[in-house]
Design a protein around this motif. Structure first.
Motif, PDB file in Angstrom:
ATOM      1  N   ALA A 148       0.550  -1.788  -0.229  1.00 23.99           N
ATOM      2  CA  ALA A 148      -0.198  -0.169   0.174  1.00 23.99           C
ATOM      3  C   ALA A 148       0.865   1.447  -0.254  1.00 23.99           C
ATOM      4  N   LYS A 149       0.372   2.326  -0.494  1.00 22.88           N
ATOM      5  CA  LYS A 149       0.859   3.261  -0.767  1.00 22.88           C
ATOM      6  C   LYS A 149       0.787   4.139   0.583  1.00 22.88           C
ATOM      7  N   GLY A 150      -0.019   4.042   1.215  1.00 20.17           N
ATOM      8  CA  GLY A 150      -0.518   5.151   2.361  1.00 20.17           C
ATOM      9  C   GLY A 150      -1.602   4.290   3.219  1.00 20.17           C
ATOM     10  N   THR A 151      -1.954   4.296   4.324  1.00 25.58           N
ATOM     11  CA  THR A 151      -3.124   4.637   5.085  1.00 25.58           C
ATOM     12  C   THR A 151      -3.408   5.319   5.455  1.00 25.58           C
ATOM     13  N   LEU A 152      -4.901   5.426   6.005  1.00 20.26           N
ATOM     14  CA  LEU A 152      -5.886   6.473   7.449  1.00 20.26           C
ATOM     15  C   LEU A 152      -6.859   5.037   7.649  1.00 20.26           C
ATOM     16  N   MET A 153      -7.905   6.108   8.707  1.00 19.39           N
ATOM     17  CA  MET A 153      -8.862   5.658   9.196  1.00 19.39           C
ATOM     18  C   MET A 153      -9.703   6.761   8.610  1.00 19.39           C
ATOM     19  N   SER A 154     -10.873   6.340   8.052  1.00 19.26           N
ATOM     20  CA  SER A 154     -12.212   6.703   8.189  1.00 19.26           C
ATOM     21  C   SER A 154     -12.847   7.638   8.490  1.00 19.26           C
ATOM     22  N   GLY A 155     -12.787   9.084   9.228  1.00 21.00           N
ATOM     23  CA  GLY A 155     -14.296   9.735   9.790  1.00 21.00           C
ATOM     24  C   GLY A 155     -13.012   9.725  11.646  1.00 21.00           C
ATOM     25  N   SER A 156     -14.269   8.932  12.715  1.00 12.68           N
ATOM     26  CA  SER A 156     -14.212   8.577  13.189  1.00 12.68           C
ATOM     27  C   SER A 156     -13.917   6.992  13.853  1.00 12.68           C
ATOM     28  N   GLY A 157     -14.123   6.247  12.395  1.00 12.93           N
ATOM     29  CA  GLY A 157     -13.511   4.878  12.635  1.00 12.93           C
ATOM     30  C   GLY A 157     -14.676   3.897  12.651  1.00 12.93           C
ATOM     31  N   PRO A 158     -14.040   2.387  12.676  1.00 16.58           N
ATOM     32  CA  PRO A 158     -12.480   1.741  13.200  1.00 16.58           C
ATOM     33  C   PRO A 158     -12.123   1.408  11.746  1.00 16.58           C
ATOM     34  N   THR A 159     -13.686   1.889  10.589  1.00  9.61           N
ATOM     35  CA  THR A 159     -12.918   1.665   8.831  1.00  9.61           C
ATOM     36  C   THR A 159     -11.262   2.000   8.427  1.00  9.61           C
ATOM     37  N   VAL A 160     -10.676   1.311   7.942  1.00 16.21           N
ATOM     38  CA  VAL A 160      -9.359   1.778   7.836  1.00 16.21           C
ATOM     39  C   VAL A 160      -9.314   1.652   5.585  1.00 16.21           C
ATOM     40  N   PHE A 161      -8.323   2.364   5.452  1.00 14.29           N
ATOM     41  CA  PHE A 161      -8.770   2.377   4.095  1.00 14.29           C
ATOM     42  C   PHE A 161      -7.117   1.840   3.314  1.00 14.29           C
ATOM     43  N   ALA A 162      -6.803   2.153   2.451  1.00 17.70           N
ATOM     44  CA  ALA A 162      -5.158   1.885   2.009  1.00 17.70           C
ATOM     45  C   ALA A 162      -5.263   1.759   0.414  1.00 17.70           C
ATOM     46  N   PHE A 163      -4.472   3.101  -0.018  1.00 21.38           N
ATOM     47  CA  PHE A 163      -4.366   2.994  -1.547  1.00 21.38           C
ATOM     48  C   PHE A 163      -2.883   2.243  -2.230  1.00 21.38           C
ATOM     49  N   PHE A 164      -3.976   1.645  -3.138  1.00 19.07           N
ATOM     50  CA  PHE A 164      -2.717   0.842  -3.811  1.00 19.07           C
ATOM     51  C   PHE A 164      -2.603   2.155  -5.500  1.00 19.07           C
ATOM     52  N   ASP A 165      -1.158   1.628  -5.713  1.00 20.87           N
ATOM     53  CA  ASP A 165      -0.995   2.027  -7.204  1.00 20.87           C
ATOM     54  C   ASP A 165      -1.128   0.507  -7.896  1.00 20.87           C
ATOM     55  N   ASP A 166      -1.703  -0.573  -8.297  1.00 20.43           N
ATOM     56  CA  ASP A 166      -1.394  -2.066  -8.476  1.00 20.43           C
ATOM     57  C   ASP A 166      -2.278  -2.719  -8.131  1.00 20.43           C
ATOM     58  N   MET A 167      -3.024  -2.663  -9.322  1.00 24.11           N
ATOM     59  CA  MET A 167      -3.815  -3.803  -8.475  1.00 24.11           C
ATOM     60  C   MET A 167      -3.909  -5.403  -8.429  1.00 24.11           C
ATOM     61  N   LEU A 168      -2.467  -6.350  -8.707  1.00 28.70           N
ATOM     62  CA  LEU A 168      -2.546  -7.020  -8.330  1.00 28.70           C
ATOM     63  C   LEU A 168      -1.888  -6.697  -6.821  1.00 28.70           C
ATOM     64  N   LYS A 169      -1.364  -5.916  -6.652  1.00 27.73           N
ATOM     65  CA  LYS A 169      -1.234  -6.443  -4.738  1.00 27.73           C
ATOM     66  C   LYS A 169      -2.570  -5.475  -3.872  1.00 27.73           C
ATOM     67  N   ALA A 170      -3.496  -5.160  -4.870  1.00 27.69           N
ATOM     68  CA  ALA A 170      -4.603  -4.855  -3.982  1.00 27.69           C
ATOM     69  C   ALA A 170      -5.589  -5.844  -3.985  1.00 27.69           C
ATOM     70  N   GLN A 171      -5.378  -6.516  -5.058  1.00 26.82           N
ATOM     71  CA  GLN A 171      -6.177  -7.890  -4.953  1.00 26.82           C
ATOM     72  C   GLN A 171      -5.915  -8.779  -3.929  1.00 26.82           C
ATOM     73  N   ILE A 172      -4.078  -8.461  -3.927  1.00 24.97           N
ATOM     74  CA  ILE A 172      -3.463  -9.468  -2.962  1.00 24.97           C
ATOM     75  C   ILE A 172      -4.467  -9.738  -1.370  1.00 24.97           C
ATOM     76  N   CYS A 173      -3.902  -7.839  -1.510  1.00 24.16           N
ATOM     77  CA  CYS A 173      -4.468  -7.940   0.039  1.00 24.16           C
ATOM     78  C   CYS A 173      -6.064  -7.487   0.385  1.00 24.16           C
ATOM     79  N   TYR A 174      -6.580  -7.805  -0.274  1.00 26.62           N
ATOM     80  CA  TYR A 174      -8.233  -7.237  -0.479  1.00 26.62           C
ATOM     81  C   TYR A 174      -8.264  -9.595   0.165  1.00 26.62           C
ATOM     82  N   ASP A 175      -8.050 -10.236  -0.638  1.00 20.97           N
ATOM     83  CA  ASP A 175      -7.686 -11.523  -0.675  1.00 20.97           C
ATOM     84  C   ASP A 175      -7.525 -12.022   1.010  1.00 20.97           C
TER      85      ASP A 175
END
Length: 280
Positions: free
Chosen positions: A238-265
């Motif tokens: 991931a290029k960077g991660t952050l909690m959204s709002g007051s949480g608890p959801t966190v998200f991560a940006f990817f510049d590569d769909m394959l890496k994102a898919q591996i993370c998701y899985d």
């Protein structure tokens, strides 16, 4: 009428003061993502009827969609009723503004059905009576939101960037998070100017490295698991991660769909409410 109610994430969230009435003064960059609830709204003879595919979602006056319909009808003297079905996909109590998105969608739908002459700005002002995120949810896209959420400045669209969204199996009370936030102990604030510049240049690398949410000071210290999720996603590219709002959801940006898919899985195996999506 079928309408999509889109979730949001915070690319930044800063608390810059507190009003005399107790509301915190915010400065945050909001972004719509391609994760949404489906709202089916129909005219009826009278009353407000809410139904939902999730049993744990209240369908009475506590539901923000109900409050939106009720407020619209009282404000514009609508004597008919509405039947609202919410097909919920956005996690609840997650920091993704799911309830606010539903309320904004209902206001927009009812405007279209009953009062197409009403200006969008009026709908946004009306939405502020329901929740501070509702005006932004009525606008969507990429925006700087200030005050208590009512001052909205559109920014360049930061669309089509891949992200993985993880909502752990617990909720967070926004009210409690703000209650436990000590403004004087915030050591590092978001560099909002730098982030806006990165958005203007469509520079994911700079934005992802400089995202900041001061509410992490409260939520991450109480829920250590969130730090682990963020670090795992960084370890997976991931290029960077952050909690959204007051949480608890966190998200991560990817510049590569394959890496994102591996993370998701990998995350999906442990956290049921995990999504792979894009900014829109």
């Amino acid at each position: 009428m079928l309408i999509k109610a889109y979730a949001k994430i915070n690319l930044s969230l800063d608390v810059v003061g507190k009003r005399e009435d107790g509301y915190h003064i915010l400065k945050m960059i909001m972004q719509t993502i391609d994760l949404y609830d489906l709202i089916n709204i129909k005219k009826t003879c009278k009353g407000i009827n809410i139904s939902c595919n999730r049993q744990y979602v209240p369908t009475d006056e506590r539901n923000l969609a109900y409050k939106a319909a009720d407020l619209f009808m009282k404000t514009y003297d609508v004597n008919e009723g509405v039947d609202i079905y919410i097909k919920k996909y956005i996690p609840v109590a997650a920091g993704l503004a799911g309830g606010s998105a539903d309320a904004a969608a209902v206001l927009k739908a009812m405007k279209s059905m009953y009062r197409p002459d009403v200006k969008d700005e009026e709908i946004m002002r009306l939405g502020l009576n329901i929740g501070s995120d509702v005006p932004y949810c009525a606008v969507g896209g990429t925006a700087l939101c200030e005050g208590i959420g009512e001052e909205i400045t559109r920014l360049n669209n930061f669309k089509n960037h891949i992200l993985v969204v993880v909502k752990p199996p617990f909720g967070v009370s926004t009210k409690e998070v703000y209650k436990n936030l000590d403004i004087n102990k915030i050591k590092r604030h978001p560099n909002t100017k730098l982030l806006i510049s990165a958005i203007e240049e469509n520079n994911l690398h700079t934005l992802a490295r400089n995202m900041k949410n001061v509410l992490e000071n409260v939520t991450l210290s109480k829920h250590i698991i969130l730090k682990g999720i963020k670090q795992e996603m960084i370890n997976m590219g991931a290029k960077g991660t952050l909690m959204s709002g007051s949480g608890p959801t966190v998200f991560a940006f990817f510049d590569d769909m394959l890496k994102a898919q591996i993370c998701y899985d990998k995350m999906k195996k442990r956290y049921r409410e995990t999504f792979i999506t894009r900014t829109i």
